[in-house]
Design an enzyme around this catalytic site. Structure first.
Site, PDB file in Angstrom:
ATOM      1  N   GLN A 222       0.424  -1.315   0.213  1.00 33.70           N
ATOM      2  CA  GLN A 222       0.091   0.379  -0.290  1.00 33.70           C
ATOM      3  C   GLN A 222       0.678   1.495  -0.173  1.00 33.70           C
ATOM      4  O   GLN A 222       0.269   2.632   0.152  1.00 33.70           O
ATOM      5  CB  GLN A 222      -0.872  -0.002   1.710  1.00 33.70           C
ATOM      6  CG  GLN A 222      -2.078  -0.974   1.118  1.00 33.70           C
ATOM      7  CD  GLN A 222      -3.014  -0.777   2.524  1.00 33.70           C
ATOM      8  OE1 GLN A 222      -3.354  -1.818   3.231  1.00 33.70           O
ATOM      9  NE2 GLN A 222      -2.956  -0.183   3.029  1.00 33.70           N
ATOM     10  N   ARG A 368      -9.177  -0.795   8.009  1.00 31.75           N
ATOM     11  CA  ARG A 368      -9.594   0.471   7.579  1.00 31.75           C
ATOM     12  C   ARG A 368     -10.290   1.560   8.391  1.00 31.75           C
ATOM     13  O   ARG A 368     -11.559   1.653   8.623  1.00 31.75           O
ATOM     14  CB  ARG A 368     -10.866  -0.270   7.148  1.00 31.75           C
ATOM     15  CG  ARG A 368     -11.923   0.517   6.428  1.00 31.75           C
ATOM     16  CD  ARG A 368     -12.864  -0.092   5.518  1.00 31.75           C
ATOM     17  NE  ARG A 368     -13.001   0.269   3.935  1.00 31.75           N
ATOM     18  CZ  ARG A 368     -13.907  -0.004   3.264  1.00 31.75           C
ATOM     19  NH1 ARG A 368     -13.597  -1.169   3.796  1.00 31.75           N
ATOM     20  NH2 ARG A 368     -13.942   1.091   2.341  1.00 31.75           N
ATOM     21  N   CYS A 369      -9.009   1.901   9.050  1.00 33.69           N
ATOM     22  CA  CYS A 369      -9.556   3.246  10.237  1.00 33.69           C
ATOM     23  C   CYS A 369      -8.063   4.266  10.348  1.00 33.69           C
ATOM     24  O   CYS A 369      -6.868   3.653   9.762  1.00 33.69           O
ATOM     25  CB  CYS A 369      -9.300   2.934  11.504  1.00 33.69           C
ATOM     26  SG  CYS A 369      -8.318   3.515  12.461  1.00 33.69           S
ATOM     27  N   GLU A 738     -12.812   5.065   5.825  1.00 33.72           N
ATOM     28  CA  GLU A 738     -12.857   4.772   6.174  1.00 33.72           C
ATOM     29  C   GLU A 738     -13.854   4.845   7.195  1.00 33.72           C
ATOM     30  O   GLU A 738     -13.516   3.944   8.287  1.00 33.72           O
ATOM     31  CB  GLU A 738     -11.061   4.941   6.939  1.00 33.72           C
ATOM     32  CG  GLU A 738     -10.012   4.041   6.839  1.00 33.72           C
ATOM     33  CD  GLU A 738      -8.734   4.472   6.783  1.00 33.72           C
ATOM     34  OE1 GLU A 738      -8.527   5.820   6.707  1.00 33.72           O
ATOM     35  OE2 GLU A 738      -7.868   3.781   6.455  1.00 33.72           O
TER      36      GLU A 738
END
Ligand code: FES
Ligand code: FES
Lengths: 784, 151
Positions: A222, A368-369, A738
């Site tokens: 990523q 996802r935060c 997110e």
């Protein structure tokens, strides 16, 4: 060049169908496991069966004798090249392959390199490791207790399992607020360990060319640029001789941010053997050893005076596993957890955090935060609901009275954030209207009369994303700034190169639309390239919802630079003064004489064929964006559940999600992100759990034990939006990837608790499984 | 090694395979059909779904030798003469995919569902696709895509 006709440029606000879809729907994606190179070898790991043990010896001879096996790599071999340990993103060290001890079940102990993956796997079973078992440490409380076995005895002088203490806010002011409070409400809760579990596991193909010394590493990354720099620092390879290529990625959610032993061992093996080496993780490897999420033990106390929140005190103990490998900004040992005051105007707050080593996998990532915002949001949204019950008030009204008001922005929070913009009440009102809140409360009361249980849960969250200002935020010393490079070709087609990397977010479409908006090209005339460090500008990558806030801004800025030059060329073409030109949708025209105009396509052609004397040729630029502040998306989520009193099963009747992420570039993609996030939030609330038994055995190391929701369990979503632009982002966008995972877990848990609240139930721990609800029903005298 | 003969996307292949080779790896590695992907080790995710005699199966649960004589369709074989299959088109139109990793399996499972039940309800769709995990989309747009392809 033909002058194009007036047309609608499909820039910001258009739900352009995604350009990347074409290859995926045909099965022509190019994921890392699809890459096949000549003479490529395969790597498989032998993993530790024990959570904590000393390694007495490793015998690899039987494995080496298997036909097709080329090499067996152990920690000892790596140590000869100073590669047995690597630095983590949090400034700790992590074993690449275990040398002295194994510190968690599933840790990489040895690697077999063979001509096929099947042979490599067979051979791992022939490696004989003699372990001396040590007592495992399976919780941070146990880790910090007197006399606990020291996990990190590799660290000079380390005599405990304590990792860090970190605080934010004003302790004295908070004390004062509590001393003066009418009422103090507490909540102790645990946000359990879960896992991002993207559908594609991690992997790489490392190809070190013995002739040129160039290392090309195709990997599930990523953050390809940051990874290249870290590779240079770990392996001592010159950075220009390393090329990271991040191909199509089958989901990331934070799992593909850290550097894993697989990447390092495959690269080292390729370097030593002079052949490409492929490592593809299996699902068990993914769940048992790579970046987990959460594992925060939290305690929150809220001081209330005259119905207003006046103070917040938070203590948090994190379980970081065997190595402190969290991915987060350097100065923030618990990420952005101190955003814990959420959407509320709480004048005094203090957050105290501690971290501990345990015999569990390392790599705390934000599933996802944005760097632990999820844990913070969960705590405050659960605590606020608890407080409302204790005060005998409707949780919605209690929230409303305590929101940061629109006229308070920019709002300085008690823990040091400056919120950019917001209208929390606006989002809440819309959510309640879509839900039919008042009617539902009536229905709930009537249902209770009949002995039926309905729960209504609300979460009004605020996120902090788009890290971040270079002076404040860095990862391993690298400023969190990102570059965008834009070139307009002579025929008016463009290529945009970015430092970030989509894992499904649709960058090839969204970023093309930003260029379209700024330059008046159609988005399909813009090709977006990412992931190859040899061919894209530097930057820190895609996670923490930062692509649109940071790279989206960089894209706008570089396009504006190009438009400035285009204006000079237009003046030359139109034989007018630059100041007499006006811009609209892809065209410069002379003020007051609209028939005298030239399009961006004509200008692009001129940039290579007919430029004014003294001007540099070409039409391209680069911009590195340093965000002046973070962005603060927010939203209001509401969930209705029905409880089966006999079994403890809970069923979702309705989910309403109102999001405000500022300006939406592609509304279709934004809504897709929100629905994905809601599903992962639901998953965490309802079923996902990486658990351990007292021996440190991981329970949840495959998809039969680690429950990911299917289409059958996943509820339908009713989405709504408000739009409060970010004042400092060039497009007013805030980022959205997110938000839903941040807001959703508390909304679901609040709903289940709400169904039982009249009988005194205040808390249920995630995942809220039917057995936990069943026990709570019995204890509350509500059992059916 | 065992000799097998399979028809994949209308083309006949004769091959020598290891008896233990899974069908999914035969498709990916021997035939280069990398649209069929692997997402788990426990037959839980459905990302390896192909059509075998028109019905969807998880190609990680079959050995290549078990597919001897079979007629298989993978995602690469779905578009005809450059024209997308209506299900592929619907996934694109309804934003039924994000990272794309589950997509080949989802699309093929949908093709199989619609062959059996040409106009399924939301509930039927959600039940029929429960063997195929998607981590990105939250399924709602997938359900929409299936409905769009059905009409
Ligand atoms: S790979 Fe997961 S079901 Fe086949
Ligand atoms: S689109 Fe990523 S798993 Fe479905």
């Amino acid at each position: 060049m033909a002058v194009s006709e007036d047309r609608v440029v499909r820039g910001i606000g258009h739900s352009v169908k995604r350009f990347e879809d074409g290859r995926f729907i045909r099965g022509r994606g190019n994921y890392v496991d699809d890459i096949v190179l000549p003479r490529m070898l395969h790597l498989e790991f032998l993993r530790s069966p024990l959570a904590h043990a000393r390694i007495r010896s490793i015998d690899t001879s039987a494995a080496e004798a298997v036909p097709g096996v080329v090499a067996v790599v152990t920690g000892e071999l790596l140590a000869q090249h100073s590669l047995a340990w690597m630095p983590t993103l949090s400034g700790d060290t992590q074993a690449v392959l275990a040398t002295d001890k194994v510190r968690f079940q599933g840790q990489e102990v040895a690697a077999v390199i063979a001509e096929s993956a099947y042979v490599a796997k067979d051979a791992t079973e022939l490696i004989d490791v003699d372990y001396e078992p040590l007592p495992p440490v399976t919780s941070p409380q146990q880790a910090l207790a007197e006399g606990a076995p020291v996990i990190r005895d590799d660290k000079e002088g380390k005599d405990s399992n304590h990792i860090y203490s970190w605080e934010a806010g004003d302790a004295a002011a908070t004390e004062q607020a509590f001393a003066e409070a009418d009422q103090v409400v507490e909540l102790e809760t645990f946000y359990p360990r879960c896992h991002p579990a993207p559908l594609e596991c991690c992997g790489c193909v490392a190809d070190v060319d013995p002739a040129t010394g160039k290392a090309t590493i195709y990997m599930t990354s990523q953050a390809p640029h940051a990874h290249r720099t870290l590779f240079a620092l770990v392996a001592g390879l010159p950075e220009h001789k390393i090329r990271i290529v991040s191909p199509d990625i089958g989901g990331g959610f934070g799992n593909k941010v850290p550097i894993y032993p697989g990447y390092v061992v495959a690269t080292a093996a390729s370097l030593l053997l002079g052949q490409p080496v492929k490592w593809i993780e299996d699902r068990t490897g993914n769940l048992i050893s790579t970046g987990f999420a959460r594992d925060y033990h939290m305690r929150g106390e809220l001081a209330v005076k005259d119905g207003r929140m006046t103070g917040l005190r938070v203590n948090m103990l994190s379980d970081n596993g065997a190595f402190f490998a969290d991915a987060q900004p350097t100065r923030c040992k618990a990420g952005l957890f101190h955003i814990v005051t959420g959407s509320y105007d709480i004048p005094a707050a203090h957050v105290q955090t501690e971290g501990a080593y345990t015999n569990k996998a390392p790599g705390g990532v934000a599933y996802r935060c944005s760097f632990r915002v999820t844990e913070a949001s969960y705590l405050i949204e659960r605590l606020v609901q608890t407080a409302a019950y204790e005060l005998g008030e409707d949780p919605v009204e209690f929230r409303r009275r305590n929101f940061v008001r629109p006229d308070q922005f920019p709002y300085k929070s008690a823990t040091g954030f400056t919120y950019d913009s917001g209208d929390y009440e606006g989002a809440l009102d819309l959510a309640l209207e879509k839900l039919g809140y008042a009617d539902l409360r009536r229905e709930q009361a009537e249902a209770r009369e009949r002995g039926e249980l309905i729960g209504i849960g609300v979460a009004t969250f605020t996120e902090v994303v788009g890290a971040g200002h270079g002076a404040e935020y860095d990862i391993a010393g690298l400023r969190m700034n990102d570059g965008a490079e834009l070139r307009i070709h002579p025929t008016g087609k463009a290529v945009l190169k970015l430092s970030v990397k989509s894992q499904g977010q649709g960058h090839e479409t969204t970023f093309a639309q930003i260029v379209a908006e700024e330059l008046g090209l159609q988005p399909e005339d813009v090709e977006v390239q990412e992931g190859d460090t040899d061919h894209t500008p530097y930057g820190l990558g895609t996670y923490a919802s930062r692509s649109t806030p940071v790279s989206g801004a960089a894209t706008s800025m570089v396009a504006r630079k190009i438009r400035k030059k285009a204006q000079k060329i237009a003046a030359h073409l139109l034989e007018a003064s630059e100041d007499d030109l006006e811009w609209s949708s892809g065209r410069f025209s002379v003020k007051g004489a609209p028939e005298k105009s030239t399009t961006i396509q004509d200008i692009a052609f001129a940039a290579y064929t007919n430029i004014p004397e003294g001007m540099e040729g070409g039409l391209e630029g680069v911009h590195y964006y340093d965000p002046p502040n973070m962005t603060y998306p927010f939203g209001a989520y509401a969930v209705v559940v029905e409880i089966d009193r006999g079994t403890g099963q809970w069923k979702v009747r309705k989910v309403v999600a109102v999001d405000d992420c500022g300006v939406r570039i592609n509304p279709m993609i934004v809504e897709g992100q929100i629905m994905g996030g809601l599903t992962e939030g639901f998953a965490i609330a309802a079923m996902e759990l990486i658990d351990f038994d007292e021996d440190g055995n991981c329970i949840g190391a495959n998809l039969m034990d680690y429950l990911i929701p299917t289409s059958w369990e996943t509820p339908a979503f009713d989405l709504g939006m408000t739009e409060t632009p970010s004042p400092h982002h060039p497009l007013g966008a805030k980022g959205v990837g997110e938000s839903a995972t941040v807001g959703a877990p508390a909304a679901f848990v609040n709903a289940v608790v709400d169904a039982l609240a009249h009988a005194g139930v205040r808390n249920l721990e995630m995942p809220v499984t039917p057995d936990k609800v069943w026990v709570a029903l019995q204890e509350a005298g509500l059992g059916g | 090694m065992r000799r097998i003969s399979v028809t994949v996307n209308g083309e006949r292949h004769e091959a020598e395979v290891e008896p233990r080779q899974l069908l999914v790896y035969f498709l990916r590695e021997e035939l280069g059909l990398t649209g069929t992907v692997v997402g788990c080790d426990t037959s839980s995710c459905g990302s390896c779904t192909v059509l075998l005699g028109g019905e969807s199966v998880k190609s990680c649960t079959l050995l290549a030798v078990q597919a001897d004589g079979a007629d298989i369709t993978t995602i690469e074989g779905l578009a005809r003469d450059g024209e997308l299959h209506p299900v592929q088109q619907a996934f694109h139109e309804e934003h039924g995919l994000q990272c794309g990793f589950c997509t080949p399996g989802m699309v093929l499972a949908t093709v199989s569902l619609l062959a059996e039940s040409p106009s399924p309800s939301d509930g039927e769709i959600r039940l029929a696709l429960e063997g195929n995990l998607c981590r990105c989309t939250g399924y709602q747009n997938i359900v929409k895509a299936v409905k769009a392809a059905a009409v």
